[in-house]
Design a protein around this motif. Structure first.
Motif, PDB file in Angstrom:
ATOM      1  N   ILE A 186     -62.941 -68.977 -50.992  1.00  0.00           N
ATOM      2  CA  ILE A 186     -61.591 -69.511 -50.784  1.00  0.00           C
ATOM      3  C   ILE A 186     -60.613 -68.339 -50.825  1.00  0.00           C
ATOM      4  O   ILE A 186     -60.598 -67.555 -51.770  1.00  0.00           O
ATOM      5  N   ILE A 187     -59.810 -68.211 -49.780  1.00  0.00           N
ATOM      6  CA  ILE A 187     -58.866 -67.099 -49.635  1.00  0.00           C
ATOM      7  C   ILE A 187     -57.461 -67.583 -49.972  1.00  0.00           C
ATOM      8  O   ILE A 187     -57.050 -68.666 -49.568  1.00  0.00           O
ATOM      9  N   LEU A 188     -56.708 -66.760 -50.718  1.00  0.00           N
ATOM     10  CA  LEU A 188     -55.291 -67.067 -50.954  1.00  0.00           C
ATOM     11  C   LEU A 188     -54.501 -65.768 -50.986  1.00  0.00           C
ATOM     12  O   LEU A 188     -54.910 -64.788 -51.605  1.00  0.00           O
ATOM     13  N   THR A 189     -53.362 -65.772 -50.313  1.00  0.00           N
ATOM     14  CA  THR A 189     -52.467 -64.622 -50.331  1.00  0.00           C
ATOM     15  C   THR A 189     -51.090 -65.074 -49.870  1.00  0.00           C
ATOM     16  O   THR A 189     -50.931 -66.173 -49.342  1.00  0.00           O
TER      17      THR A 189
ATOM     18  N   ALA B 185     -58.988 -69.760 -55.748  1.00  0.00           N
ATOM     19  CA  ALA B 185     -59.225 -68.647 -54.838  1.00  0.00           C
ATOM     20  C   ALA B 185     -60.278 -67.701 -55.397  1.00  0.00           C
ATOM     21  O   ALA B 185     -60.224 -67.320 -56.570  1.00  0.00           O
ATOM     22  N   THR B 186     -61.212 -67.326 -54.550  1.00  0.00           N
ATOM     23  CA  THR B 186     -62.225 -66.346 -54.927  1.00  0.00           C
ATOM     24  C   THR B 186     -61.857 -64.950 -54.424  1.00  0.00           C
ATOM     25  O   THR B 186     -62.258 -63.950 -55.011  1.00  0.00           O
TER      26      THR B 186
ATOM     27  N   GLU C 279     -55.979 -58.354 -61.829  1.00  0.00           N
ATOM     28  CA  GLU C 279     -56.661 -58.086 -63.099  1.00  0.00           C
ATOM     29  C   GLU C 279     -56.107 -58.984 -64.203  1.00  0.00           C
ATOM     30  O   GLU C 279     -56.864 -59.500 -65.040  1.00  0.00           O
ATOM     31  N   GLN C 280     -54.788 -59.188 -64.207  1.00  0.00           N
ATOM     32  CA  GLN C 280     -54.197 -60.049 -65.225  1.00  0.00           C
ATOM     33  C   GLN C 280     -54.606 -61.506 -65.014  1.00  0.00           C
ATOM     34  O   GLN C 280     -54.837 -62.243 -65.969  1.00  0.00           O
ATOM     35  N   THR C 281     -54.723 -61.915 -63.758  1.00  0.00           N
ATOM     36  CA  THR C 281     -55.189 -63.274 -63.470  1.00  0.00           C
ATOM     37  C   THR C 281     -56.601 -63.474 -64.005  1.00  0.00           C
ATOM     38  O   THR C 281     -56.907 -64.516 -64.604  1.00  0.00           O
ATOM     39  N   VAL C 282     -57.470 -62.492 -63.806  1.00  0.00           N
ATOM     40  CA  VAL C 282     -58.841 -62.580 -64.312  1.00  0.00           C
ATOM     41  C   VAL C 282     -58.832 -62.739 -65.830  1.00  0.00           C
ATOM     42  O   VAL C 282     -59.602 -63.540 -66.393  1.00  0.00           O
TER      43      VAL C 282
ATOM     44  N   ILE D 194     -61.512 -70.747 -74.174  1.00  0.00           N
ATOM     45  CA  ILE D 194     -60.888 -71.675 -75.119  1.00  0.00           C
ATOM     46  C   ILE D 194     -61.172 -73.135 -74.760  1.00  0.00           C
ATOM     47  O   ILE D 194     -61.501 -73.946 -75.631  1.00  0.00           O
ATOM     48  N   TYR D 195     -61.075 -73.460 -73.472  1.00  0.00           N
ATOM     49  CA  TYR D 195     -61.109 -74.866 -73.067  1.00  0.00           C
ATOM     50  C   TYR D 195     -62.372 -75.269 -72.304  1.00  0.00           C
ATOM     51  O   TYR D 195     -62.548 -76.453 -72.001  1.00  0.00           O
ATOM     52  N   GLY D 196     -63.221 -74.304 -71.980  1.00  0.00           N
ATOM     53  CA  GLY D 196     -64.417 -74.613 -71.211  1.00  0.00           C
ATOM     54  C   GLY D 196     -64.277 -74.169 -69.762  1.00  0.00           C
ATOM     55  O   GLY D 196     -63.165 -74.016 -69.253  1.00  0.00           O
ATOM     56  N   GLU D 197     -65.405 -73.967 -69.102  1.00  0.00           N
ATOM     57  CA  GLU D 197     -65.416 -73.454 -67.730  1.00  0.00           C
ATOM     58  C   GLU D 197     -64.676 -74.393 -66.781  1.00  0.00           C
ATOM     59  O   GLU D 197     -65.134 -75.499 -66.494  1.00  0.00           O
ATOM     60  N   THR D 198     -63.531 -73.946 -66.320  1.00  0.00           N
ATOM     61  CA  THR D 198     -62.680 -74.753 -65.443  1.00  0.00           C
ATOM     62  C   THR D 198     -62.144 -73.942 -64.273  1.00  0.00           C
ATOM     63  O   THR D 198     -62.166 -74.396 -63.126  1.00  0.00           O
ATOM     64  N   LEU D 199     -61.648 -72.752 -64.562  1.00  0.00           N
ATOM     65  CA  LEU D 199     -60.994 -71.923 -63.552  1.00  0.00           C
ATOM     66  C   LEU D 199     -61.967 -70.924 -62.928  1.00  0.00           C
ATOM     67  O   LEU D 199     -62.987 -70.578 -63.518  1.00  0.00           O
ATOM     68  N   VAL D 200     -61.605 -70.448 -61.730  1.00  0.00           N
ATOM     69  CA  VAL D 200     -62.441 -69.518 -60.959  1.00  0.00           C
ATOM     70  C   VAL D 200     -61.850 -68.118 -61.007  1.00  0.00           C
ATOM     71  O   VAL D 200     -60.640 -67.941 -60.821  1.00  0.00           O
TER      72      VAL D 200
END
Length: 365
Positions: free
Chosen positions: A5-8, A156-157, A170-173, A182-188
């Motif tokens: 998934i592309i985002l920009t 977005a990947t 890097e900050q998003t990662v 903290i909350y469990g695998e949810t975000l990519v």
């Protein structure tokens, strides 16, 4: 189909320029045409632009159409790519608020992109008798968190960006990892996609200073006519020591050659300067002496006109029907909001704040 998934996107603070083009826009079109993705989102970051233009909303408003026209003119196809406006997706604001708890003030202060942007916009930073970012709007200070919301809302990947935006990815990662821990695998987790041509990473302005920037007035805009571009190319900074044609020239720091590095291909010599087979041959001849700056500029102009001529033509067609452009953005925003809403539901469930969707909680169990 690929699960990529592309985002920009871009801030609508002015028309886009060829620095944007070689740094990201051209790459976006190439990705679009390759089609190796499940979804591609390209957005206009108006909410983010308002963080340092809050006293001039008219500037942001008027540039929505300018950026949209630039997107369409370079070849982004609304049939293949979802084009949308950031502020039309309120879920992004809610995600930003939740992510604020995952980032410290100290971490934001260390973000190189934030520090650079603060200096460029004239906000006071650390100094004698001053606190970091005195006079800095909180919204602007926190825009790396807003970017994380933009990226993660659409799972977005891959995020095509210029080199200066790497710290933001890097900050998003970091935010993704903190949330998932903290909350469990949810975000990519996303990764930055940079131009492969090093010259495209940070195209300098026509004055040779810093990078091409609207605020510095040293841009060549995508929307400019061939005549306007000609004047700017002829005024470009070259080698101040190359006074006579016979003088040996320097290509390092020479803006014309930096632009040639970004745009020139061997085929261009066949068409416009058959005395040479490739750019390396031209550079060698220039450094030896006997090649004039004006001739190099005219060569660059022919290359840019070849590349940007179709862009100008497409823009002229889209400019005839601005209502159709806004309709593209409206439909794209509706589609993007549906996608972001699903991610927000998952985030709230993971955070256990989806109260009305938990039958056991409602039943008092």
């Amino acid at each position: 189909m690929s699960d990529k998934i592309i985002l920009t996107g871009d801030r609508p603070t002015g028309r886009l320029h060829i620095g944007h083009y070689v740094g990201s826009l051209r790459n976006r079109v190439a990705i679009q045409e390759k089609g190796d993705f499940s979804r591609m989102f390209v957005f206009i970051a108006d909410a983010q632009a308002l963080t340092d233009n809050f006293e001039n909303p008219g500037k942001v408003r008027s540039n929505i159409i300018e950026v949209a026209l630039d997107y369409l003119s370079v070849g982004l196809d609304p049939g293949k790519v979802t084009l949308f406006i950031q502020s039309m997706i309120p879920e992004l604001t809610e995600l930003t608020f939740y992510y604020m708890n995952l980032v410290t003030v100290a971490r934001l202060q260390r973000n190189p992109t934030v520090k650079t942007e603060i200096a460029m916009r004239g906000f006071s930073s650390e100094g004698e008798g001053q606190a970091f970012g005195s006079g800095l709007p909180v919204g602007f200070f926190c825009y790396p968190i807003s970017q994380a919301a933009d990226i993660t809302a659409f799972k977005a990947t891959d995020v095509p960006v210029g080199e200066d935006q790497k710290p933001m990815i890097e900050q998003t990662v970091e935010i993704v990892r903190s949330f998932n821990r903290i909350y469990g695998e949810t975000l990519v987790e996303p990764k930055a996609v940079l131009p492969s041509n090093e010259a495209c990473l940070r195209l300098p302005g026509i004055d040779g200073k810093a990078k091409m920037s609207k605020s510095l007035g040293n841009c060549i805009y995508l929307a400019e006519s061939a005549d306007e571009m000609h004047k700017k190319i002829m005024s470009m900074y070259t080698d101040p020591l190359h006074i006579n044609v016979s003088d040996p020239g320097h290509v390092e720091g020479n803006t014309v050659f930096t632009y040639l590095d970004a745009f020139c291909q061997d085929v261009h010599f066949e068409r416009y300067w058959p005395d040479f087979a490739c750019l390396d041959e031209l550079k060698a001849a220039y450094m030896k002496g006997g090649i004039g700056d004006v001739k190099c500029k005219k060569f660059l102009e022919k290359i840019l006109n070849e590349e940007l001529g179709p862009v100008r033509a497409r823009r002229q067609e889209y400019e005839k029907d601005p209502a159709a452009v806004y309709e593209i953005l409206r439909k794209g925003s509706e589609s993007a909001r549906e996608y972001a809403a699903r991610t927000l539901d998952e985030v709230k469930k993971a955070m256990r704040i989806d109260y009305f969707n938990d039958p056991d909680l409602i039943a008092g169990k």
